[in-house]
Motif scaffolding. Structure first.
Motif, PDB file in Angstrom:
ATOM      1  N   VAL A 178       0.934  -1.311  -0.014  1.00  0.00           N
ATOM      2  CA  VAL A 178       0.015  -0.024  -0.096  1.00  0.00           C
ATOM      3  C   VAL A 178       0.897   1.372   0.147  1.00  0.00           C
ATOM      4  O   VAL A 178       0.725   2.158  -0.799  1.00  0.00           O
ATOM      5  N   MET A 179       1.965   1.117   0.894  1.00  0.00           N
ATOM      6  CA  MET A 179       2.746   2.314   0.801  1.00  0.00           C
ATOM      7  C   MET A 179       3.505   2.573  -0.694  1.00  0.00           C
ATOM      8  O   MET A 179       3.831   3.816  -1.024  1.00  0.00           O
ATOM      9  N   ALA A 180       4.120   1.465  -1.413  1.00  0.00           N
ATOM     10  CA  ALA A 180       4.723   1.416  -2.513  1.00  0.00           C
ATOM     11  C   ALA A 180       3.649   2.056  -3.404  1.00  0.00           C
ATOM     12  O   ALA A 180       4.020   2.893  -4.270  1.00  0.00           O
ATOM     13  N   LEU A 181       2.348   1.927  -3.557  1.00  0.00           N
ATOM     14  CA  LEU A 181       1.460   1.968  -4.299  1.00  0.00           C
ATOM     15  C   LEU A 181       0.960   3.533  -4.237  1.00  0.00           C
ATOM     16  O   LEU A 181       0.930   4.487  -5.051  1.00  0.00           O
ATOM     17  N   TYR A 182       1.019   3.956  -2.828  1.00  0.00           N
ATOM     18  CA  TYR A 182       0.677   5.419  -2.581  1.00  0.00           C
ATOM     19  C   TYR A 182       1.730   6.316  -2.957  1.00  0.00           C
ATOM     20  O   TYR A 182       1.241   7.458  -3.592  1.00  0.00           O
ATOM     21  N   ASN A 183       2.849   5.779  -3.045  1.00  0.00           N
ATOM     22  CA  ASN A 183       4.079   6.654  -3.489  1.00  0.00           C
ATOM     23  C   ASN A 183       4.448   6.425  -5.205  1.00  0.00           C
ATOM     24  O   ASN A 183       5.568   6.892  -5.447  1.00  0.00           O
ATOM     25  N   GLN A 184       3.726   5.527  -5.884  1.00  0.00           N
ATOM     26  CA  GLN A 184       3.665   5.469  -6.963  1.00  0.00           C
ATOM     27  C   GLN A 184       4.932   4.717  -7.648  1.00  0.00           C
ATOM     28  O   GLN A 184       5.582   5.151  -8.454  1.00  0.00           O
ATOM     29  N   HIS A 185       5.444   3.782  -6.617  1.00  0.00           N
ATOM     30  CA  HIS A 185       6.659   3.113  -6.927  1.00  0.00           C
ATOM     31  C   HIS A 185       6.419   1.678  -7.576  1.00  0.00           C
ATOM     32  O   HIS A 185       7.311   1.154  -8.408  1.00  0.00           O
ATOM     33  N   VAL A 186       5.052   1.338  -7.535  1.00  0.00           N
ATOM     34  CA  VAL A 186       4.749   0.211  -8.218  1.00  0.00           C
ATOM     35  C   VAL A 186       3.375   0.460  -8.851  1.00  0.00           C
ATOM     36  O   VAL A 186       2.555   1.536  -8.463  1.00  0.00           O
ATOM     37  N   CYS A 187       3.023  -0.447  -9.892  1.00  0.00           N
ATOM     38  CA  CYS A 187       1.708  -0.214 -10.331  1.00  0.00           C
ATOM     39  C   CYS A 187       0.770  -1.287  -9.394  1.00  0.00           C
ATOM     40  O   CYS A 187       1.112  -2.133  -8.958  1.00  0.00           O
ATOM     41  N   PRO A 188      -0.579  -1.057  -9.558  1.00  0.00           N
ATOM     42  CA  PRO A 188      -1.413  -2.027  -8.778  1.00  0.00           C
ATOM     43  C   PRO A 188      -1.423  -3.217  -9.393  1.00  0.00           C
ATOM     44  O   PRO A 188      -1.106  -3.714 -10.663  1.00  0.00           O
ATOM     45  N   VAL A 189      -1.857  -4.271  -8.578  1.00  0.00           N
ATOM     46  CA  VAL A 189      -1.967  -5.833  -8.879  1.00  0.00           C
ATOM     47  C   VAL A 189      -2.980  -5.848  -9.708  1.00  0.00           C
ATOM     48  O   VAL A 189      -3.162  -7.279 -10.829  1.00  0.00           O
ATOM     49  N   ASN A 190      -3.895  -5.051  -9.936  1.00  0.00           N
ATOM     50  CA  ASN A 190      -5.020  -5.321 -11.030  1.00  0.00           C
ATOM     51  C   ASN A 190      -4.511  -4.687 -12.557  1.00  0.00           C
ATOM     52  O   ASN A 190      -5.502  -4.582 -13.297  1.00  0.00           O
ATOM     53  N   ASN A 191      -3.269  -4.048 -12.479  1.00  0.00           N
ATOM     54  CA  ASN A 191      -3.035  -3.501 -13.703  1.00  0.00           C
ATOM     55  C   ASN A 191      -2.244  -4.412 -14.706  1.00  0.00           C
ATOM     56  O   ASN A 191      -1.340  -5.253 -14.067  1.00  0.00           O
ATOM     57  N   TRP A 192      -2.820  -4.788 -15.847  1.00  0.00           N
ATOM     58  CA  TRP A 192      -2.294  -5.828 -16.834  1.00  0.00           C
ATOM     59  C   TRP A 192      -1.706  -5.197 -18.063  1.00  0.00           C
ATOM     60  O   TRP A 192      -1.260  -6.006 -18.796  1.00  0.00           O
TER      61      TRP A 192
END
Length: 274
Positions: free
Chosen positions: A24-38
Protein backbone atom coordinates in the motif's frame (compact mmCIF):
# COMPACT_ATOMS: atom_id res chain seq x y z
CA UNK A 1 -4.17 -23.94 26.65
CA UNK A 2 -0.54 -22.86 26.52
CA UNK A 3 0.40 -19.26 25.76
CA UNK A 4 2.89 -20.59 23.20
CA UNK A 5 -0.05 -20.86 20.79
CA UNK A 6 0.23 -17.09 20.28
CA UNK A 7 3.59 -17.48 18.50
CA UNK A 8 2.50 -19.46 15.39
CA UNK A 9 -0.67 -17.37 15.12
CA UNK A 10 1.19 -14.07 15.33
CA UNK A 11 3.66 -14.98 12.55
CA UNK A 12 1.13 -15.00 9.65
CA UNK A 13 -0.77 -12.08 11.16
CA UNK A 14 2.39 -9.97 11.40
CA UNK A 15 4.04 -10.93 8.10
CA UNK A 16 0.96 -10.91 5.87
CA UNK A 17 -0.15 -7.58 7.32
CA UNK A 18 3.39 -6.25 7.00
CA UNK A 19 3.86 -7.05 3.31
CA UNK A 20 0.43 -5.66 2.43
CA UNK A 21 1.25 -2.44 4.29
CA UNK A 22 4.48 -2.27 2.27
CA UNK A 23 2.48 -2.74 -0.93
CA UNK A 24 0.00 0.00 0.00
CA UNK A 25 2.86 2.39 0.80
CA UNK A 26 4.61 1.60 -2.49
CA UNK A 27 1.35 2.07 -4.38
CA UNK A 28 0.66 5.37 -2.63
CA UNK A 29 4.16 6.64 -3.49
CA UNK A 30 3.74 5.38 -7.09
CA UNK A 31 6.73 3.08 -6.87
CA UNK A 32 4.78 0.11 -8.28
CA UNK A 33 1.62 -0.34 -10.31
CA UNK A 34 -1.46 -1.96 -8.74
CA UNK A 35 -1.94 -5.71 -8.91
CA UNK A 36 -5.06 -5.25 -11.05
CA UNK A 37 -3.01 -3.51 -13.76
CA UNK A 38 -2.21 -5.80 -16.71
CA UNK A 39 -1.03 -3.18 -19.23
CA UNK A 40 2.71 -2.52 -19.47
CA UNK A 41 4.90 -0.66 -21.94
CA UNK A 42 8.43 -1.04 -23.19
CA UNK A 43 9.26 2.43 -21.93
CA UNK A 44 7.58 5.59 -20.61
CA UNK A 45 8.27 9.28 -21.14
CA UNK A 46 8.23 9.85 -17.40
CA UNK A 47 9.03 7.61 -14.48
CA UNK A 48 6.03 6.43 -12.52
CA UNK A 49 6.57 8.76 -9.48
CA UNK A 50 6.56 11.80 -11.80
CA UNK A 51 3.36 10.82 -13.63
CA UNK A 52 0.03 12.42 -12.89
CA UNK A 53 -3.43 11.32 -13.91
CA UNK A 54 -5.88 8.45 -13.54
CA UNK A 55 -4.00 6.23 -16.02
CA UNK A 56 -0.31 5.57 -15.51
CA UNK A 57 2.36 4.29 -17.87
CA UNK A 58 3.95 1.16 -16.35
CA UNK A 59 7.07 -0.77 -17.32
CA UNK A 60 8.63 -3.98 -16.03
CA UNK A 61 10.31 -1.93 -13.31
CA UNK A 62 6.87 -1.27 -11.81
CA UNK A 63 5.57 -4.84 -11.57
CA UNK A 64 4.26 -5.31 -8.00
CA UNK A 65 6.60 -8.11 -6.95
CA UNK A 66 6.98 -8.25 -3.17
CA UNK A 67 10.65 -7.34 -3.40
CA UNK A 68 9.90 -4.44 -5.76
CA UNK A 69 7.36 -3.07 -3.30
CA UNK A 70 10.04 -2.91 -0.61
CA UNK A 71 12.87 -1.45 -2.68
CA UNK A 72 12.53 2.32 -2.19
CA UNK A 73 12.12 4.42 0.93
CA UNK A 74 10.07 4.74 3.05
CA UNK A 75 8.48 1.32 2.45
CA UNK A 76 11.90 -0.34 2.31
CA UNK A 77 12.28 0.22 6.07
CA UNK A 78 9.03 -1.58 6.83
CA UNK A 79 9.93 -4.34 4.38
CA UNK A 80 13.26 -4.97 6.14
CA UNK A 81 11.53 -4.90 9.52
CA UNK A 82 8.93 -7.42 8.38
CA UNK A 83 11.52 -9.81 6.90
CA UNK A 84 14.00 -9.68 9.79
CA UNK A 85 11.32 -10.06 12.46
CA UNK A 86 9.65 -12.82 10.46
CA UNK A 87 12.96 -14.69 10.07
CA UNK A 88 13.48 -14.66 13.84
CA UNK A 89 9.96 -15.96 14.45
CA UNK A 90 10.47 -18.69 11.83
CA UNK A 91 13.63 -19.85 13.63
CA UNK A 92 11.87 -19.86 17.01
CA UNK A 93 8.81 -21.74 15.76
CA UNK A 94 11.00 -24.32 14.01
CA UNK A 95 13.05 -24.87 17.16
CA UNK A 96 10.01 -25.27 19.41
CA UNK A 97 8.34 -27.59 16.92
CA UNK A 98 11.52 -29.70 16.88
CA UNK A 99 11.52 -29.98 20.69
CA UNK A 100 7.78 -30.65 20.83
CA UNK A 101 8.12 -33.63 18.49
CA UNK A 102 10.85 -35.06 20.73
CA UNK A 103 8.72 -34.47 23.83
CA UNK A 104 5.54 -36.10 22.55
CA UNK A 105 7.05 -38.76 20.31
CA UNK A 106 10.73 -39.22 19.54
CA UNK A 107 13.41 -37.66 17.39
CA UNK A 108 13.72 -38.76 13.76
CA UNK A 109 15.37 -37.83 10.49
CA UNK A 110 12.31 -35.88 9.31
CA UNK A 111 12.37 -33.79 12.47
CA UNK A 112 16.06 -32.92 12.14
CA UNK A 113 15.73 -32.18 8.42
CA UNK A 114 12.73 -29.91 9.06
CA UNK A 115 14.64 -27.93 11.66
CA UNK A 116 17.63 -27.52 9.34
CA UNK A 117 15.60 -26.38 6.33
CA UNK A 118 13.53 -24.04 8.48
CA UNK A 119 16.62 -22.29 9.80
CA UNK A 120 18.19 -22.07 6.34
CA UNK A 121 14.94 -20.54 5.08
CA UNK A 122 15.06 -17.98 7.91
CA UNK A 123 18.62 -17.05 6.93
CA UNK A 124 17.57 -16.52 3.32
CA UNK A 125 14.60 -14.41 4.42
CA UNK A 126 16.90 -12.26 6.54
CA UNK A 127 19.30 -11.70 3.62
CA UNK A 128 16.64 -10.72 1.08
CA UNK A 129 15.07 -8.41 3.64
CA UNK A 130 18.14 -6.32 4.38
CA UNK A 131 19.46 -6.15 0.79
CA UNK A 132 16.99 -4.40 -1.58
CA UNK A 133 16.71 -5.92 -5.04
CA UNK A 134 17.56 -2.71 -6.93
CA UNK A 135 20.53 -1.79 -4.74
CA UNK A 136 22.22 -5.13 -3.97
CA UNK A 137 20.67 -7.41 -6.57
CA UNK A 138 23.10 -10.34 -6.26
CA UNK A 139 22.73 -10.76 -2.49
CA UNK A 140 18.98 -10.24 -2.70
CA UNK A 141 18.63 -12.99 -5.30
CA UNK A 142 20.85 -15.27 -3.21
CA UNK A 143 18.55 -14.75 -0.24
CA UNK A 144 15.46 -15.37 -2.38
CA UNK A 145 17.08 -18.43 -3.96
CA UNK A 146 17.61 -19.84 -0.48
CA UNK A 147 14.35 -18.79 1.17
CA UNK A 148 11.84 -19.89 -1.47
CA UNK A 149 13.02 -23.48 -2.12
CA UNK A 150 13.84 -24.12 1.55
CA UNK A 151 10.44 -22.87 2.68
CA UNK A 152 8.82 -25.25 0.19
CA UNK A 153 10.99 -28.11 1.45
CA UNK A 154 10.16 -27.23 5.06
CA UNK A 155 6.38 -27.41 4.58
CA UNK A 156 6.76 -30.67 2.64
CA UNK A 157 8.82 -32.28 5.42
CA UNK A 158 6.43 -31.02 8.08
CA UNK A 159 3.47 -32.43 6.17
CA UNK A 160 5.15 -35.83 6.00
CA UNK A 161 6.11 -35.60 9.68
CA UNK A 162 2.53 -34.76 10.65
CA UNK A 163 1.25 -37.86 8.87
CA UNK A 164 3.89 -40.02 10.51
CA UNK A 165 3.02 -38.85 14.03
CA UNK A 166 -0.78 -38.67 13.58
CA UNK A 167 -2.80 -40.99 15.80
CA UNK A 168 -6.22 -39.35 16.22
CA UNK A 169 -8.78 -38.21 13.67
CA UNK A 170 -8.05 -34.58 14.48
CA UNK A 171 -4.33 -35.04 13.88
CA UNK A 172 -5.04 -36.66 10.52
CA UNK A 173 -7.26 -33.69 9.70
CA UNK A 174 -4.35 -31.32 10.38
CA UNK A 175 -2.13 -33.49 8.19
CA UNK A 176 -4.64 -33.32 5.32
CA UNK A 177 -4.82 -29.54 5.72
CA UNK A 178 -1.05 -29.17 5.60
CA UNK A 179 -0.66 -31.40 2.57
CA UNK A 180 -3.30 -29.37 0.72
CA UNK A 181 -1.58 -26.11 1.58
CA UNK A 182 1.81 -27.54 0.59
CA UNK A 183 0.47 -28.65 -2.81
CA UNK A 184 -1.08 -25.25 -3.48
CA UNK A 185 2.17 -23.56 -2.45
CA UNK A 186 4.15 -25.82 -4.79
CA UNK A 187 1.88 -24.97 -7.71
CA UNK A 188 2.15 -21.24 -6.95
CA UNK A 189 5.94 -21.43 -6.65
CA UNK A 190 6.37 -23.33 -9.93
CA UNK A 191 4.07 -20.98 -11.84
CA UNK A 192 5.72 -17.91 -10.33
CA UNK A 193 9.18 -19.10 -11.32
CA UNK A 194 8.10 -20.22 -14.79
CA UNK A 195 6.32 -16.93 -15.57
CA UNK A 196 9.08 -14.76 -14.10
CA UNK A 197 11.62 -15.72 -16.78
CA UNK A 198 9.21 -15.03 -19.66
CA UNK A 199 9.36 -11.88 -21.79
CA UNK A 200 5.60 -11.41 -21.77
CA UNK A 201 4.40 -8.54 -19.59
CA UNK A 202 1.21 -10.41 -18.76
CA UNK A 203 3.08 -13.53 -17.62
CA UNK A 204 5.50 -11.53 -15.50
CA UNK A 205 2.58 -9.78 -13.83
CA UNK A 206 1.02 -13.19 -13.22
CA UNK A 207 4.34 -14.24 -11.68
CA UNK A 208 4.01 -11.43 -9.14
CA UNK A 209 0.49 -12.53 -8.22
CA UNK A 210 1.55 -16.15 -7.73
CA UNK A 211 4.48 -14.95 -5.62
CA UNK A 212 2.03 -13.18 -3.30
CA UNK A 213 -0.13 -16.30 -3.13
CA UNK A 214 2.88 -18.49 -2.35
CA UNK A 215 4.15 -16.29 0.49
CA UNK A 216 0.73 -16.08 2.12
CA UNK A 217 0.26 -19.86 1.91
CA UNK A 218 3.64 -20.46 3.57
CA UNK A 219 2.87 -18.03 6.38
CA UNK A 220 -0.56 -19.58 6.93
CA UNK A 221 1.11 -23.00 7.05
CA UNK A 222 3.20 -21.81 9.99
CA UNK A 223 -0.04 -20.72 11.64
CA UNK A 224 -1.26 -24.34 11.68
CA UNK A 225 1.38 -25.14 14.30
CA UNK A 226 -1.06 -23.61 16.78
CA UNK A 227 -2.68 -27.08 16.94
CA UNK A 228 0.51 -28.51 18.50
CA UNK A 229 1.63 -25.42 20.42
CA UNK A 230 -1.58 -25.26 22.46
CA UNK A 231 -0.41 -28.38 24.31
CA UNK A 232 3.16 -27.22 24.83
CA UNK A 233 4.58 -27.11 28.35
CA UNK A 234 7.76 -26.03 30.11
CA UNK A 235 9.11 -29.54 29.55
CA UNK A 236 9.57 -28.53 25.91
CA UNK A 237 12.11 -25.89 26.92
CA UNK A 238 13.89 -28.38 29.17
CA UNK A 239 14.21 -30.75 26.21
CA UNK A 240 15.96 -27.99 24.25
CA UNK A 241 18.63 -27.90 26.96
CA UNK A 242 18.98 -31.65 27.56
CA UNK A 243 18.54 -32.68 23.94
CA UNK A 244 16.41 -35.76 24.65
CA UNK A 245 13.09 -36.86 26.08
CA UNK A 246 12.52 -36.56 29.81
CA UNK A 247 11.31 -40.16 29.92
CA UNK A 248 14.81 -41.32 29.18
CA UNK A 249 15.96 -39.89 32.48
CA UNK A 250 13.09 -41.41 34.44
CA UNK A 251 13.69 -44.81 32.86
CA UNK A 252 17.37 -44.65 33.82
CA UNK A 253 16.43 -44.10 37.44
CA UNK A 254 13.83 -46.91 37.50
CA UNK A 255 16.25 -49.84 38.23
CA UNK A 256 17.63 -47.97 41.22
CA UNK A 257 14.18 -47.47 42.73
CA UNK A 258 13.33 -51.12 42.14
CA UNK A 259 16.57 -52.17 43.84
CA UNK A 260 15.78 -50.09 46.90
CA UNK A 261 12.25 -51.48 47.09
CA UNK A 262 13.55 -55.05 46.89
CA UNK A 263 16.17 -54.45 49.56
CA UNK A 264 13.60 -52.84 51.87
CA UNK A 265 11.29 -55.83 51.35
CA UNK A 266 13.90 -58.37 52.47
CA UNK A 267 15.24 -56.30 55.38
CA UNK A 268 12.61 -57.48 57.94
CA UNK A 269 13.35 -61.15 57.06
CA UNK A 270 17.04 -60.65 57.75
CA UNK A 271 16.26 -59.05 61.09
CA UNK A 272 13.95 -61.94 62.02
CA UNK A 273 16.67 -64.49 61.31
CA UNK A 274 19.10 -62.56 63.45
Amino acid sequence: MSLWVILPVSLPVFTITGIWVVYVMALYNQHVCPVNNWIYNESCEERLPQQRGPVFCCTLDNIPLISKCGTLAPESCFFSLTCTTGSFMVMLIGLLRYAHVIEKHQNCVLNVASLSTGWICAAGLFILGIFPVDLVKVLHYIGAGVAFPCSMLFVSLQSALTYRLAKTQGQYGVAHLRVGMALLALIALVLSGAFFVQESFVLQHASAIFEWIYCMLIMLFYGTFAFEFRGMSRDTLIILVRGERLQNFSSDSKPKSEFHSISNHHQPEVLTIL
